[in-house]
Design a protein around this motif. Structure first.
Motif, PDB file in Angstrom:
ATOM      1  N   LEU A 315       0.836  -1.206   0.000  1.00  0.00           N
ATOM      2  CA  LEU A 315       0.000   0.000   0.000  1.00  0.00           C
ATOM      3  C   LEU A 315       0.869   1.253   0.000  1.00  0.00           C
ATOM      4  O   LEU A 315       0.503   2.275  -0.610  1.00  0.00           O
ATOM      5  CB  LEU A 315      -0.922   0.005   1.224  1.00  0.00           C
ATOM      6  N   GLY A 316       2.020   1.168   0.672  1.00  0.00           N
ATOM      7  CA  GLY A 316       2.949   2.295   0.668  1.00  0.00           C
ATOM      8  C   GLY A 316       3.460   2.606  -0.727  1.00  0.00           C
ATOM      9  O   GLY A 316       3.610   3.768  -1.110  1.00  0.00           O
ATOM     10  N   VAL A 317       3.731   1.552  -1.504  1.00  0.00           N
ATOM     11  CA  VAL A 317       4.172   1.738  -2.897  1.00  0.00           C
ATOM     12  C   VAL A 317       3.022   2.285  -3.737  1.00  0.00           C
ATOM     13  O   VAL A 317       3.210   3.163  -4.584  1.00  0.00           O
ATOM     14  CB  VAL A 317       4.673   0.407  -3.491  1.00  0.00           C
ATOM     15  N   THR A 318       1.819   1.782  -3.492  1.00  0.00           N
ATOM     16  CA  THR A 318       0.653   2.189  -4.285  1.00  0.00           C
ATOM     17  C   THR A 318       0.327   3.662  -4.106  1.00  0.00           C
ATOM     18  O   THR A 318       0.046   4.369  -5.086  1.00  0.00           O
ATOM     19  CB  THR A 318      -0.584   1.350  -3.887  1.00  0.00           C
ATOM     20  N   PHE A 319       0.380   4.136  -2.869  1.00  0.00           N
ATOM     21  CA  PHE A 319      -0.064   5.500  -2.590  1.00  0.00           C
ATOM     22  C   PHE A 319       1.070   6.449  -2.220  1.00  0.00           C
ATOM     23  O   PHE A 319       0.843   7.650  -2.064  1.00  0.00           O
ATOM     24  CB  PHE A 319      -1.113   5.481  -1.466  1.00  0.00           C
ATOM     25  N   GLY A 320       2.289   5.900  -2.084  1.00  0.00           N
ATOM     26  CA  GLY A 320       3.427   6.764  -1.816  1.00  0.00           C
ATOM     27  C   GLY A 320       3.891   7.444  -3.095  1.00  0.00           C
ATOM     28  O   GLY A 320       3.441   7.131  -4.198  1.00  0.00           O
ATOM     29  N   SER A 321       4.806   8.369  -2.976  1.00  0.00           N
ATOM     30  CA  SER A 321       5.336   9.047  -4.166  1.00  0.00           C
ATOM     31  C   SER A 321       6.791   9.403  -3.936  1.00  0.00           C
ATOM     32  O   SER A 321       7.241   9.535  -2.795  1.00  0.00           O
ATOM     33  CB  SER A 321       4.518  10.315  -4.468  1.00  0.00           C
ATOM     34  N   GLY A 322       7.522   9.531  -5.041  1.00  0.00           N
ATOM     35  CA  GLY A 322       8.917   9.930  -4.942  1.00  0.00           C
ATOM     36  C   GLY A 322       9.758   8.954  -4.144  1.00  0.00           C
ATOM     37  O   GLY A 322       9.614   7.731  -4.256  1.00  0.00           O
ATOM     38  N   LYS A 323      10.606   9.500  -3.288  1.00  0.00           N
ATOM     39  CA  LYS A 323      11.537   8.662  -2.531  1.00  0.00           C
ATOM     40  C   LYS A 323      10.822   7.760  -1.522  1.00  0.00           C
ATOM     41  O   LYS A 323      11.310   6.670  -1.212  1.00  0.00           O
ATOM     42  CB  LYS A 323      12.555   9.544  -1.816  1.00  0.00           C
ATOM     43  N   SER A 324       9.692   8.200  -0.997  1.00  0.00           N
ATOM     44  CA  SER A 324       8.971   7.359  -0.033  1.00  0.00           C
ATOM     45  C   SER A 324       8.458   6.096  -0.712  1.00  0.00           C
ATOM     46  O   SER A 324       8.505   4.996  -0.136  1.00  0.00           O
ATOM     47  CB  SER A 324       7.809   8.129   0.584  1.00  0.00           C
ATOM     48  N   GLY A 325       7.967   6.223  -1.948  1.00  0.00           N
ATOM     49  CA  GLY A 325       7.516   5.052  -2.696  1.00  0.00           C
ATOM     50  C   GLY A 325       8.658   4.107  -2.998  1.00  0.00           C
ATOM     51  O   GLY A 325       8.512   2.884  -2.894  1.00  0.00           O
ATOM     52  N   VAL A 326       9.820   4.670  -3.373  1.00  0.00           N
ATOM     53  CA  VAL A 326      11.005   3.853  -3.647  1.00  0.00           C
ATOM     54  C   VAL A 326      11.433   3.113  -2.385  1.00  0.00           C
ATOM     55  O   VAL A 326      11.758   1.920  -2.413  1.00  0.00           O
ATOM     56  CB  VAL A 326      12.163   4.732  -4.180  1.00  0.00           C
ATOM     57  N   GLY A 327      11.424   3.805  -1.242  1.00  0.00           N
ATOM     58  CA  GLY A 327      11.803   3.174   0.024  1.00  0.00           C
ATOM     59  C   GLY A 327      10.862   2.041   0.397  1.00  0.00           C
ATOM     60  O   GLY A 327      11.307   0.976   0.847  1.00  0.00           O
ATOM     61  N   CYS A 328       9.557   2.243   0.199  1.00  0.00           N
ATOM     62  CA  CYS A 328       8.583   1.187   0.495  1.00  0.00           C
ATOM     63  C   CYS A 328       8.801  -0.029  -0.392  1.00  0.00           C
ATOM     64  O   CYS A 328       8.616  -1.174   0.052  1.00  0.00           O
ATOM     65  CB  CYS A 328       7.163   1.711   0.309  1.00  0.00           C
ATOM     66  N   LEU A 329       9.210   0.209  -1.644  1.00  0.00           N
ATOM     67  CA  LEU A 329       9.468  -0.913  -2.554  1.00  0.00           C
ATOM     68  C   LEU A 329      10.630  -1.763  -2.046  1.00  0.00           C
ATOM     69  O   LEU A 329      10.562  -3.001  -2.059  1.00  0.00           O
ATOM     70  CB  LEU A 329       9.774  -0.393  -3.962  1.00  0.00           C
ATOM     71  N   PHE A 330      11.696  -1.127  -1.579  1.00  0.00           N
ATOM     72  CA  PHE A 330      12.838  -1.866  -1.039  1.00  0.00           C
ATOM     73  C   PHE A 330      12.430  -2.692   0.184  1.00  0.00           C
ATOM     74  O   PHE A 330      12.802  -3.865   0.304  1.00  0.00           O
ATOM     75  CB  PHE A 330      13.960  -0.897  -0.669  1.00  0.00           C
TER      76      PHE A 330
END
Length: 456
Positions: A315-330
């Motif tokens: 959900l963090g990847v889905t609704f996050g953006s920028g560096k926060s989304g990248v961090g959630c993916l890791f």
């Protein structure tokens, strides 16, 4: 029950056990490398052939569809001919599929790549049925999940090697719109399969039979394999969970390069491919961390915790953006790490004579990777790649339901029933051949004490 002519993992000497473990573990590297390349080829073919995300996932459809189609045949083949011949079959199909990447690249036929990927998938499916099952039963059931996580850690090593190779040669300079390097890489893959096939031909790989496993279960007071396979519900629901998890995992990986390059933080396609390899490194580190944790925690409980984490960070990847989304993916890659091997060991434990059939069913769950990525990619094409990560969330939810269900079931049944010292001694005395003077009563007492301590 008549004495079995086969072996179990506990019957092997330390040298036999270590050699069998090392050689079978080498197989995990082969499909890890192929899988790592597959996700990068997805993005590369979009550029070379001018296709969209959904069309590029035909590679995933072919690769994972092969698991869905071929896994039952692989398990039947190994029930009849054994693990070693199954490994030879898998490596042969793997090499044949890789060789035919050459003409597909030479004549630039996307359909040829899809067909070759299907053949490679059939080979790797056969190897997974053999290797996952073999590692799981190669020793104490208590540490099966830890053992399989350790071996699958080498799959993770190969998974990030593939994207690293791709980021250096597939997307750089003149190779950005060329298939020349693809053909050379897959010829090397075919050569690796051939070398492994030769090594397995000249090695002595102890065959662990279903009858021997059934006898070992009965000696331990477990009789669950007396029920027909259709009533092995922990295996059947394990197949459902594995289908959902693998579909989610493959969807996450298939869209990773596109997602990373679309976050508006200065990440282009070559760098995105390199970051994807770092995601695979994170996944691999998670596997080895899982080996340690599984020595102290119940596998079903740990899977429950990791399932919830996967749901949260998807959900963090889905609704996050920028560096926060990248961090959630890791972080998502880290928590995915133990899921496949733990579901496999939970689904195949205590199957006895049904072990090979159950292994085939759980591996068939890998076929979930065939249709989940197209669903996620379709959302990516029509809305955004980030929103496509909502599809994996559904898969993690199904996996979490299975994990919590197994925790509840184990708590309800009170786990394994431990045999008393007298029961162990009786079974040892019964198994000792008449007139065998090599094993004294003192030796028997030592074995009994050791087995009871290990059981506790």
């Amino acid at each position: 029950m008549a004495p079995s002519t086969g072996l179990t993992g506990n019957d092997l000497s330390r040298k036999q056990w270590a050699y069998a473990l090392a050689l079978v573990t080498s197989l995990f590297f082969t499909w890890g490398f192929a899988y790592g390349l597959l996700d990068v080829l997805n993005s590369h073919f979009q550029q070379v052939f001018g296709i969209d995300r959904t069309q590029s996932t035909l590679l995933q459809l072919a690769y994972f569809g092969a698991y869905l189609v071929f896994a039952p045949f692989a398990s039947i083949f190994m029930e009849r001919y054994g693990y070693k011949k199954g490994i030879h079959l898998g490596l042969s199909l793997y090499s044949i599929g890789a060789i035919f990447f050459w003409p597909s690249a030479k004549f630039a036929k996307y359909g040829g790549f899809v067909g070759c990927t299907f053949v490679i998938g059939c080979g790797l499916c056969t190897l997974e049925v053999a290797a996952n099952s073999y590692i799981s039963i190669l020793g104490s059931p208590k540490y099966a999940a830890a053992r399989l996580n350790f071996s699958q850690g080498f799959q993770g090593v190969a998974s990030f090697a593939g994207p690293m190779i791709a980021s250096r040669w597939f997307f750089q300079g003149k190779n950005a719109n060329s298939l020349d390097t693809v053909q050379w890489v897959y010829l090397a893959v075919a050569g690796l399969g051939l070398v492994l096939n030769i090594l397995f031909y000249f090695c002595t790989l102890p065959e662990i039979t279903g009858d021997a496993l059934a006898q070992e279960m009965h000696e331990s007071g477990l009789t669950t394999d007396e029920e027909p396979f259709s009533k092995q519900y922990h295996c059947i629901f394990g197949w459902v969970a594995q289908t959902a998890y693998v579909g989610a995992q493959v969807a996450v990986a298939a869209l990773a390069v596109n997602f990373l390059s679309e976050q508006g933080v200065g990440i282009d396609k070559p760098f995105a491919s390199q970051l994807f390899s770092y995601c695979q490194i994170t996944f691999t580190v998670g596997r080895f961390v899982g080996v340690v944790l599984l020595n102290f925690m119940d596998p079903a409980l740990l899977l429950s915790i990791y399932s919830v984490a996967c749901m949260a960070f998807s959900l963090g990847v889905t609704f996050g953006s920028g560096k926060s989304g990248v961090g959630c993916l890791f972080v998502l890659f880290f928590f995915e790490s133990i899921c496949y091997p733990v579901i496999f060991t939970l689904g195949t434990k205590n199957l006895g004579r049904h072990t090979k059939r159950g292994s085939g069913l759980i591996v068939m769950g890998v076929g979930g990777g065939a249709w989940w990525p197209p669903m996620a990619a379709a959302i990516g094409d029509h809305i955004s790649t980030a929103r496509g990560y909502g599809i994996p969330f559904a898969g993690y939810t199904i996996m979490a339901m299975y994990a919590f269900g197994m925790v509840i079931d184990q708590a309800r049944n009170g786990g394994f029933r431990l045999r008393t010292i007298d029961e162990i001694a009786d079974s040892r005395e019964h198994d000792r051949p008449t007139g065998d003077k090599k094993e004294t009563d003192s030796d028997l007492d030592k074995k009994v004490s050791q087995e009871f301590v290990e059981a506790v």
